[in-house]
Design a protein around this motif. Sequence first.
Motif, PDB file in Angstrom:
ATOM      1  N   MET A 100       0.621   4.224  -2.245  1.00  0.00           N
ATOM      2  CA  MET A 100       0.330   5.763  -1.999  1.00  0.00           C
ATOM      3  C   MET A 100       1.247   6.295  -2.819  1.00  0.00           C
ATOM      4  O   MET A 100       1.422   7.638  -3.292  1.00  0.00           O
ATOM      5  CB  MET A 100       0.444   5.958  -0.882  1.00  0.00           C
ATOM      6  N   SER A 159       0.803  -0.917  -0.089  1.00  0.00           N
ATOM      7  CA  SER A 159       0.207  -0.085   0.203  1.00  0.00           C
ATOM      8  C   SER A 159       0.779   1.525   0.003  1.00  0.00           C
ATOM      9  O   SER A 159       1.065   2.044  -0.755  1.00  0.00           O
ATOM     10  CB  SER A 159      -1.227   0.294   1.209  1.00  0.00           C
ATOM     11  N   PHE A 160       2.207   0.855   0.842  1.00  0.00           N
ATOM     12  CA  PHE A 160       2.820   2.233   0.698  1.00  0.00           C
ATOM     13  C   PHE A 160       3.012   2.758  -0.835  1.00  0.00           C
ATOM     14  O   PHE A 160       3.566   4.052  -1.075  1.00  0.00           O
ATOM     15  CB  PHE A 160       3.611   2.251   1.617  1.00  0.00           C
ATOM     16  N   GLU A 211       4.741   2.353   8.280  1.00  0.00           N
ATOM     17  CA  GLU A 211       3.855   3.322   6.785  1.00  0.00           C
ATOM     18  C   GLU A 211       2.381   3.109   6.976  1.00  0.00           C
ATOM     19  O   GLU A 211       1.614   2.239   7.608  1.00  0.00           O
ATOM     20  CB  GLU A 211       3.959   2.438   5.787  1.00  0.00           C
ATOM     21  N   THR A 270      -1.225   3.838   6.496  1.00  0.00           N
ATOM     22  CA  THR A 270      -2.054   3.754   4.932  1.00  0.00           C
ATOM     23  C   THR A 270      -3.438   3.361   5.369  1.00  0.00           C
ATOM     24  O   THR A 270      -3.693   3.203   6.184  1.00  0.00           O
ATOM     25  CB  THR A 270      -1.778   2.034   4.131  1.00  0.00           C
ATOM     26  N   ASP A 271      -4.497   3.087   4.677  1.00  0.00           N
ATOM     27  CA  ASP A 271      -5.910   2.841   4.709  1.00  0.00           C
ATOM     28  C   ASP A 271      -5.802   1.424   6.224  1.00  0.00           C
ATOM     29  O   ASP A 271      -6.506   1.851   6.859  1.00  0.00           O
ATOM     30  CB  ASP A 271      -6.481   3.106   4.214  1.00  0.00           C
TER      31      ASP A 271
END
Length: 342
Positions: free
Chosen positions: A80, A76-77, A282, A284-285
């Motif tokens: 992003m 996810s990082f 990190e 993230t959602d």
Amino acid sequence: MRSTLTDIAREAGVSAATVDRVLNNRPGVRARTREIVLEMAQRLGYIAESPNGAPPRHLPGDVIRLDFALPAGTNSFIKMLHRQIEAQARSRPDLDVHIATIEGFNPDGLARLLQDLRGRTQGVGVIALDHPTVREAIRSLSANDIKVVTIASDILHVPRVAYIGIDNRAAGRLAGYLLNRFMGSGRPGKVALFAGSLSYRGHEEREMGFRHILTEESPNLQIVEMREMLDDREKAYSEASALLERHPDLAAIYNVGAGNTGIARALKERGRAQSIVFLGHEVTDGTKDLLLDGTLDAVIDQNPRVEAREALNTLTHAVRGLPYELHQPRLQVIFKENIPEI
């Protein structure tokens, strides 16, 4: 003190507006005047002088092509960071930015991608495995006057312009410090480590920092396993599930890379989400939700917005031969109570 447009104008005997037109490659300036302004800007250190004394190949106002090579997958990082580079590039009419994704744990594939950029780009940003073929590809880019920055995970002994990211060894030490505080002084316990791949120098440095501080300050904590997950949440889930079966008395998990949601699923299925200290990286959602429900105790964050901005600015200035003061992202700890907007 760095020279200004006014200094250049005074020494060249022209107006500041003329200097601005020359440095931004706008029309309306005679060729000889342009040469005088550029020569004075070089002499005063406002722009870098090229090896043969000629003006820089790429002036402000030129459209510069930049390419980024980022790992594919469920990290996810990285997604992003990808979005931030795209978003910030859209607001930069002076840049033509391209992003390629590639299987992140295939150094030969990454090296081929970098080699293929020769003659097509002016600057490259890369999250790269520290591997001989990748190092040679970066050396080849530099030999062809292509500027390179490494992002999030560094590679040493290559001619890069800069590394843009946090101090990963300090991040690992910070994780060890946090774990010691969460566990309580002197309390014994088993600790497991997860990583995406230790072929990433950044992951290796985090592990190194973590191990060092536990050895120095927490000899009561025993690292029982180290698992590489290739930043895949399903692999993280299966590895964590097997780990919990082997070590029912496990006290803590430190995840160096991605895959936090997979580890969390294994913890929740076995009713261990609140009893095992879990540290990751990190915001993230996914990690935000895990902080809110208490599965994750803390997240060590680097800011992808800052990294995208600094990568674009550093490469742009390097291509133009201009100085630039790099502003690295701050290493910060995020708890349930201080989750930032993402």
